[in-house]
Enzyme design. Sequence first.
Site, PDB file in Angstrom:
ATOM      1  N   LYS A   1      43.910 -18.725 -17.939  1.00 37.93           N
ATOM      2  CA  LYS A   1      45.007 -18.409 -17.100  1.00 37.93           C
ATOM      3  C   LYS A   1      45.697 -19.708 -16.660  1.00 37.93           C
ATOM      4  CE  LYS A   1      45.794 -14.672 -13.781  1.00 37.93           C
ATOM      5  NZ  LYS A   1      46.830 -14.337 -14.365  1.00 37.93           N
TER       6      LYS A   1
ATOM      7  N   ARG B   1      52.019 -40.462 -12.864  1.00 42.90           N
ATOM      8  CA  ARG B   1      52.142 -39.750 -14.062  1.00 42.90           C
ATOM      9  C   ARG B   1      51.648 -40.623 -15.594  1.00 42.90           C
ATOM     10  NH1 ARG B   1      55.143 -38.630 -18.491  1.00 42.90           N
ATOM     11  NH2 ARG B   1      55.273 -36.494 -19.041  1.00 42.90           N
TER      12      ARG B   1
ATOM     13  N   LEU C   1      44.604 -12.845 -22.741  1.00 43.18           N
ATOM     14  CA  LEU C   1      43.894 -12.988 -21.418  1.00 43.18           C
ATOM     15  C   LEU C   1      42.912 -12.032 -20.775  1.00 43.18           C
ATOM     16  CD1 LEU C   1      43.609 -15.014 -18.557  1.00 43.18           C
ATOM     17  CD2 LEU C   1      45.107 -13.161 -17.461  1.00 43.18           C
TER      18      LEU C   1
ATOM     19  N   TYR D   1      45.072 -20.498 -12.342  1.00 47.77           N
ATOM     20  CA  TYR D   1      45.437 -19.751 -11.306  1.00 47.77           C
ATOM     21  C   TYR D   1      44.692 -18.263 -11.188  1.00 47.77           C
ATOM     22  CZ  TYR D   1      48.994 -16.709 -13.759  1.00 47.77           C
ATOM     23  OH  TYR D   1      49.570 -15.963 -14.393  1.00 47.77           O
TER      24      TYR D   1
ATOM     25  N   HIS E   1      49.693 -38.841 -19.264  1.00 44.92           N
ATOM     26  CA  HIS E   1      48.820 -37.604 -19.714  1.00 44.92           C
ATOM     27  C   HIS E   1      47.369 -37.939 -19.593  1.00 44.92           C
ATOM     28  CE1 HIS E   1      52.865 -37.224 -21.672  1.00 44.92           C
ATOM     29  NE2 HIS E   1      52.547 -36.134 -22.223  1.00 44.92           N
TER      30      HIS E   1
ATOM     31  N   GLU F   1      49.334  -8.627 -26.157  1.00 44.99           N
ATOM     32  CA  GLU F   1      49.369  -8.210 -24.976  1.00 44.99           C
ATOM     33  C   GLU F   1      50.834  -8.733 -24.474  1.00 44.99           C
ATOM     34  OE1 GLU F   1      47.217 -11.245 -22.032  1.00 44.99           O
ATOM     35  OE2 GLU F   1      47.734 -13.014 -23.342  1.00 44.99           O
TER      36      GLU F   1
ATOM     37  N   ARG G   1      36.521 -15.632 -13.240  1.00 42.53           N
ATOM     38  CA  ARG G   1      37.513 -16.240 -14.116  1.00 42.53           C
ATOM     39  C   ARG G   1      38.073 -17.679 -13.640  1.00 42.53           C
ATOM     40  NH1 ARG G   1      42.357 -12.144 -15.570  1.00 42.53           N
ATOM     41  NH2 ARG G   1      42.807 -12.859 -13.607  1.00 42.53           N
TER      42      ARG G   1
HETATM   43  N1  PDD Z   1      49.201 -11.840 -14.649  1.00 44.14           N
HETATM   44  N2  PDD Z   1      47.814 -11.080 -19.501  1.00 44.14           N
HETATM   45  C1  PDD Z   1      48.570 -12.132 -18.814  1.00 44.14           C
HETATM   46  C2  PDD Z   1      49.197 -13.001 -19.696  1.00 44.14           C
HETATM   47  C3  PDD Z   1      48.560 -12.120 -17.639  1.00 44.14           C
HETATM   48  O1  PDD Z   1      49.433 -13.194 -17.038  1.00 44.14           O
HETATM   49  C4  PDD Z   1      48.079 -11.246 -16.493  1.00 44.14           C
HETATM   50  C5  PDD Z   1      48.011 -11.296 -15.118  1.00 44.14           C
HETATM   51  C6  PDD Z   1      47.324 -10.118 -17.461  1.00 44.14           C
HETATM   52  C7  PDD Z   1      46.635  -9.112 -16.448  1.00 44.14           C
HETATM   53  O2  PDD Z   1      45.461  -9.799 -15.813  1.00 44.14           O
HETATM   54  P1  PDD Z   1      44.903  -8.951 -14.446  1.00 44.14           P
HETATM   55  O3  PDD Z   1      44.451  -7.738 -14.695  1.00 44.14           O
HETATM   56  O4  PDD Z   1      43.633  -9.896 -13.994  1.00 44.14           O
HETATM   57  O5  PDD Z   1      46.070  -9.285 -13.380  1.00 44.14           O
HETATM   58  C8  PDD Z   1      47.183 -10.279 -18.655  1.00 44.14           C
HETATM   59  C9  PDD Z   1      49.481 -12.033 -13.257  1.00 44.14           C
HETATM   60  C10 PDD Z   1      49.087 -10.858 -12.511  1.00 44.14           C
HETATM   61  C11 PDD Z   1      50.398 -12.903 -12.780  1.00 44.14           C
HETATM   62  O6  PDD Z   1      50.681 -13.847 -13.650  1.00 44.14           O
HETATM   63  O7  PDD Z   1      50.951 -12.532 -11.747  1.00 44.14           O
END
Ligand code: PDD
Length: 284
Positions: free
Chosen positions: A147, A100, A204, A33, A102, A180, A52
Site C-alpha cells: 500500500k 535527497r 492490494l 499508508y 536515492h 482491481e 497490513r
Molecule cells: N484505497 N485497491 C487499491 C489499489 C486501493 O487503493 C484500496 C484502498 C483498495 C481497498 O482496500 P481497503 O478495503 O483496505 O480500503 C484496493 C484507500 C481507501 C485509499 O487509497 O483511499
Amino acid sequence: MKQTAYVNGHFLPMESAMVHIEDRGFQFADGVYEVVACFNGNFLDMQPHLERLERCCAAINIPLPCPLERLAELVRQTWQKNPFPDAMIYIQVTRGVAPRAHLAPDNLVPTLIITSADLPKPSEAKLTSGAKAITLADFRWKHCEIKSIALLASVMGKQEANRQHADEAFWLDTEGHVLEGCSTNIFAAINGTLVTHPLDHQVLGGITRSMLIRVAREAGIKIEERPWCLDEPGLTETMLTSTTNAVLPVCVMDDKPVGKGIPGPMAGRLRALMLQNMDALRNA
Ligand code: PDD
C-alpha cells in the site's frame, strides 16, 4: 470541526501540521499508508489494517515507528481529538528525512502522521443508480500488494475515469482479466458465484475485500478467487469494495450496462450485511 493532526509525537492544528521538504515521502514517495473507518469511536477491522501496515513497512524495509499497540493507541487519541461520528483515519509512514539521494542513510527515524476526517461515503444517488467505471490497461508497477503512497498511476486512472464521466477505472491485465480499481477491489457475480481476482502482486489485499468474502461466506454465497473477464457468460453484476465505499454496485462499464444496468440482488444483499456490521459498531 477544527482538525488536529498527529505528526511525529505531537498533536498539531491541521494548518500547522507540516513535514520537512526533505522528507522521503515528499521527494521519493518512499512510504506506505492506511485508511481505517471508525464508527462512534469503534474502529472497523483496526487490527488487520495495522498488520497490513506492518507488512508493508517490512516489505520496503522501513522500521515501524512504534509497536502496533502504541500505534493503535495513537490512532484512538487522534480520533478522540477529531471525533467525527463516522470517521476516516489516515495513517502514513515514510522512511524519514534526509538530503535527497536515492539510497537512504541507515537508521533514519521514520515519519508518522495520523489524521481523522469525516468518512466520505457514496451518495444516495450513486447507491440508487450504481457506479460507472471504465477499463484501462494496467500500467502500474509490479508490487501492488504494497500500500504505497506512490499513487500517480491511480491518480491518472481516476482522472481518465472522471474525463469519461465515470467513478472508477478498472485495471486489466494483458489478457483482459479485471485486477482491481484505482482505489478499490472488484468483484463480479457470475452464475450466482462471487468472483474476484486472487491476491498476488497485481492486487492490494483490501481489508474490505476480506470482509466481503467473510460476509458472503457466512451468507452461504459461493466464492471463487480466480482471474475473470467482463465478457464471461453468466456475469450479471460487478461491484467494488473499499474502506470508504463498503461495497458499491458498478452498473455501467465503458458506457455499456453491466447485466441489467441497475444495482443487482447480490450487491444489495451483501451491502445490507456489511452495513449491519457498521451499525453494530455505531451502537456498541
Ligand atoms: N484505497 N485497491 C487499491 C489499489 C486501493 O487503493 C484500496 C484502498 C483498495 C481497498 O482496500 P481497503 O478495503 O483496505 O480500503 C484496493 C484507500 C481507501 C485509499 O487509497 O483511499
